[in-house]
Design an enzyme around this catalytic site. Structure first.
Site, PDB file in Angstrom:
ATOM      1  N   ARG A  52       0.797  -1.136  -0.050  1.00 48.06           N
ATOM      2  CA  ARG A  52      -0.134   0.002   0.095  1.00 48.06           C
ATOM      3  C   ARG A  52       0.819   1.146  -0.015  1.00 48.06           C
ATOM      4  NH1 ARG A  52      -4.450   0.098   4.375  1.00 48.06           N
ATOM      5  NH2 ARG A  52      -2.737   1.057   5.748  1.00 48.06           N
ATOM      6  N   LYS A 151      -3.036   6.741   1.307  1.00 46.27           N
ATOM      7  CA  LYS A 151      -2.542   6.810   2.758  1.00 46.27           C
ATOM      8  C   LYS A 151      -1.367   7.770   2.781  1.00 46.27           C
ATOM      9  CE  LYS A 151      -2.296   4.341   7.084  1.00 46.27           C
ATOM     10  NZ  LYS A 151      -3.376   5.154   7.826  1.00 46.27           N
ATOM     11  N   GLU A 184     -16.414   5.726   6.205  1.00 49.32           N
ATOM     12  CA  GLU A 184     -15.620   5.111   7.091  1.00 49.32           C
ATOM     13  C   GLU A 184     -15.467   5.965   8.238  1.00 49.32           C
ATOM     14  OE1 GLU A 184     -11.537   4.757   5.672  1.00 49.32           O
ATOM     15  OE2 GLU A 184     -11.571   6.598   4.716  1.00 49.32           O
TER      16      GLU A 184
HETATM   17  N1  PXG Z   1      -9.095   4.296   7.446  1.00 50.54           N
HETATM   18  C1  PXG Z   1      -8.492   5.245   7.347  1.00 50.54           C
HETATM   19  C2  PXG Z   1      -8.717   6.600   6.969  1.00 50.54           C
HETATM   20  C3  PXG Z   1      -7.440   4.972   8.044  1.00 50.54           C
HETATM   21  O1  PXG Z   1      -6.207   5.971   8.213  1.00 50.54           O
HETATM   22  C4  PXG Z   1      -8.118   2.577   8.159  1.00 50.54           C
HETATM   23  C5  PXG Z   1      -9.058   2.927   7.576  1.00 50.54           C
HETATM   24  C6  PXG Z   1      -7.816   1.226   8.656  1.00 50.54           C
HETATM   25  O2  PXG Z   1      -6.792   0.560   7.826  1.00 50.54           O
HETATM   26  P1  PXG Z   1      -5.728  -0.578   8.308  1.00 50.54           P
HETATM   27  O3  PXG Z   1      -4.926  -0.814   7.077  1.00 50.54           O
HETATM   28  O4  PXG Z   1      -5.126   0.121   9.538  1.00 50.54           O
HETATM   29  O5  PXG Z   1      -6.657  -1.749   8.877  1.00 50.54           O
HETATM   30  C7  PXG Z   1      -6.897   3.726   8.530  1.00 50.54           C
HETATM   31  C8  PXG Z   1      -5.735   3.557   9.342  1.00 50.54           C
HETATM   32  C9  PXG Z   1      -3.301   6.561  13.958  1.00 50.54           C
HETATM   33  C10 PXG Z   1      -3.411   5.329  12.754  1.00 50.54           C
HETATM   34  O6  PXG Z   1      -2.127   6.634  14.240  1.00 50.54           O
HETATM   35  C11 PXG Z   1      -4.483   5.514  12.026  1.00 50.54           C
HETATM   36  C12 PXG Z   1      -4.397   4.201  11.000  1.00 50.54           C
HETATM   37  C13 PXG Z   1      -3.651   3.242  11.291  1.00 50.54           C
HETATM   38  C14 PXG Z   1      -2.988   3.056  12.358  1.00 50.54           C
HETATM   39  C15 PXG Z   1      -2.705   4.301  13.140  1.00 50.54           C
HETATM   40  O7  PXG Z   1      -4.079   6.893  14.389  1.00 50.54           O
HETATM   41  N2  PXG Z   1      -5.444   4.329  10.048  1.00 50.54           N
END
Ligand code: PXG
Length: 290
Positions: A52, A151, A184
Site C-alpha cells: 500500500r 494513505k 468510514e
Molecule cells: N481508514 C483510514 C482513513 C485510516 O487511516 C484505516 C481506515 C484502517 O486501515 P488499516 O490498514 O490500518 O486496517 C485507517 C488506518 C493512527 C493510525 O495513528 C491510523 C491508522 C492506522 C494506524 C494508526 O491513528 N489508520
C-alpha cells in the site's frame, strides 16, 4: 533507554529525532505513510502495508529512496534496536527538503522516517462495552480530489471529523461520502452485520482499503461467514444487528450507538466478539519475525 527513531539511514534518540522545517511533508503534507503493528515479535501484514505504501507513492509520483528489501530491513532493525515485541510502527515518507513553493521537483530526495512506539486509541472499557459514534458534517474527501484510498500525509479531512466528534463529546466520527453513503471513520473502516451477513462499503465509495478490513474478510471466509462489500446508508447502520470498526491501531472495536440510535441489543454482538477473538489469535501467529 530512550527509544530510537530511524531517519534516512541513521538512528536518533526520540528527543533528538528531527527533520528540516523545509521538508515538504511538513510544509504541504506532501508524502505517504503507513501505520503497522507488531505482536509478540512478529510484524503483522508487513507485505500488505509495504504494497500500500509503494502504491500510494507511485500514484503521487514519490520515489521512495529504498527498495522493499531495504525498507523491510530498516523497519525490523528499528524494532530490534528498541527491543519492542509489541509495537506500533509508523513509516513516513515525505517529499523531502525543498524550497518554499509547492513544486515537488525542488525536493531532491524523499525523507524516510520509521518510528516504533506504543499506541492506545481507546480504553479497555470501550472494547468491552462498545463505542458511541456520531455522523459528522465533514464529508470524506472526493475520490476525484485526494482519493481516500491513498494513505497520504494529508489527514486534515479526518482530523476535522475527529474534532467534530470530540466537540460533541464522543471519541469517534462516522464520515459519509459526497453522495451521503457511509464511508468510514477517522482512522477505521466500518462493518455491520445484518441477517448474519458481514457488510462493509466498497473502496470506490471513498475509503481506505484497510488491511484489518481485508484480514476480517479473510477470517470470515475461513469461518464460512457470509460477507460482501455493499453500499450502505445510515439507515442500514441504525438497523444493523451489530456494527464494529477495524484498523491497525484500533484493531476490532464494537459500536453500540450511532447518532443516538441503539445498535442491536446495545451490547457488543456475538459475531463482533467472535471476530475480535479470531483477529487477536491471527495477530499472535501470523507475521514477519525479527
Ligand atoms: N481508514 C483510514 C482513513 C485510516 O487511516 C484505516 C481506515 C484502517 O486501515 P488499516 O490498514 O490500518 O486496517 C485507517 C488506518 C493512527 C493510525 O495513528 C491510523 C491508522 C492506522 C494506524 C494508526 O491513528 N489508520
Amino acid at each position: 533507554m530512550e527509544l530510537e527513531v530511524y531517519i534516512d539511514g541513521k538512528w536518533y534518540p526520540k528527543s533528538e529525532a528531527r527533520i528540516s522545517v523545509f521538508d515538504h511533508g511538513l510544509l504541504y503534507g506532501d508524502g505517504a505513510f503507513e501505520g503497522i503493528r507488531s505482536y509478540n515479535g512478529l510484524v503483522f501484514k508487513l507485505k500488505e502495508h509495504l504494497d500500500r505504501l509503494f502504491e500510494t507513492a507511485h500514484t503521487i509520483l514519490l520515489k521512495i529512496p529504498l527498495d522493499r528489501k531495504e525498507l523491510t530491513e530498516a523497519i525490523l532493525e528499528t524494532l530490534r534496536r528498541n527491543r519492542l515485541r509489541d509495537a506500533y510502527i509508523r513509516v513516513v515518507v515525505t517529499r523531502g527538503v525543498g524550497d518554499l513553493g509547492l513544486d515537488p521537483t525542488k525536493c531532491k530526495r524523499a525523507t524516510v522516517i520509521i518510528i516504533t512506539d506504543k499506541i492506545v486509541l481507546y480504553s479497555e472499557e470501550l472494547y468491552k462495552n462498545g463505542l458511541e459514534i456520531i455522523t459528522v458534517p465533514t464529508v470524506r474527501n472526493f475520490p476525484e480530489a485526494v482519493n481516500p484510498a491513498l494513505k497520504s500525509l494529508n489527514y486534515l479531512n479526518n482530523i476535522l471529523a475527529k474534532i467534530e466528534a470530540n466537540n460533541a463529546g464522543v471519541v469517534e466520527a462516522l464520515l459519509l461520502n459526497h453522495q451521503g453513503y457511509v464511508a468510514e471513520c477517522t482512522g477505521d473502516n466500518v462493518f455491520m452485520v445484518k441477517n448474519g451477513t458481514l457488510l462493509t462499503p466498497p473502496v470506490y465509495v471513498g475509503v481506505l482499503k484497510g488491511i484489518t478490513r481485508e484480514a476480517i474478510f479473510g477470517i470470515a471466509a475461513k469461518k464460512k461467514l457470509p460477507h460482501e462489500e455493499k453500499i450502505l446508508t445510515r439507515h442500514d447502520l441504525f438497523n444493523a444487528e451489530e456494527v464494529f470498526l477495524t484498523g491497525t491501531a484500533a484493531e476490532v472495536i464494537p459500536v453500540v450507538k450511532i447518532d443516538g440510535r441503539t445498535i442491536g441489543t446495545g451490547k457488543p454482538g456475538p459475531t463482533t466478539r467472535e471476530l475480535m477473538k479470531a483477529f487477536h489469535a491471527l495477530t499472535r501467529t501470523d507475521g514477519v519475525r525479527y
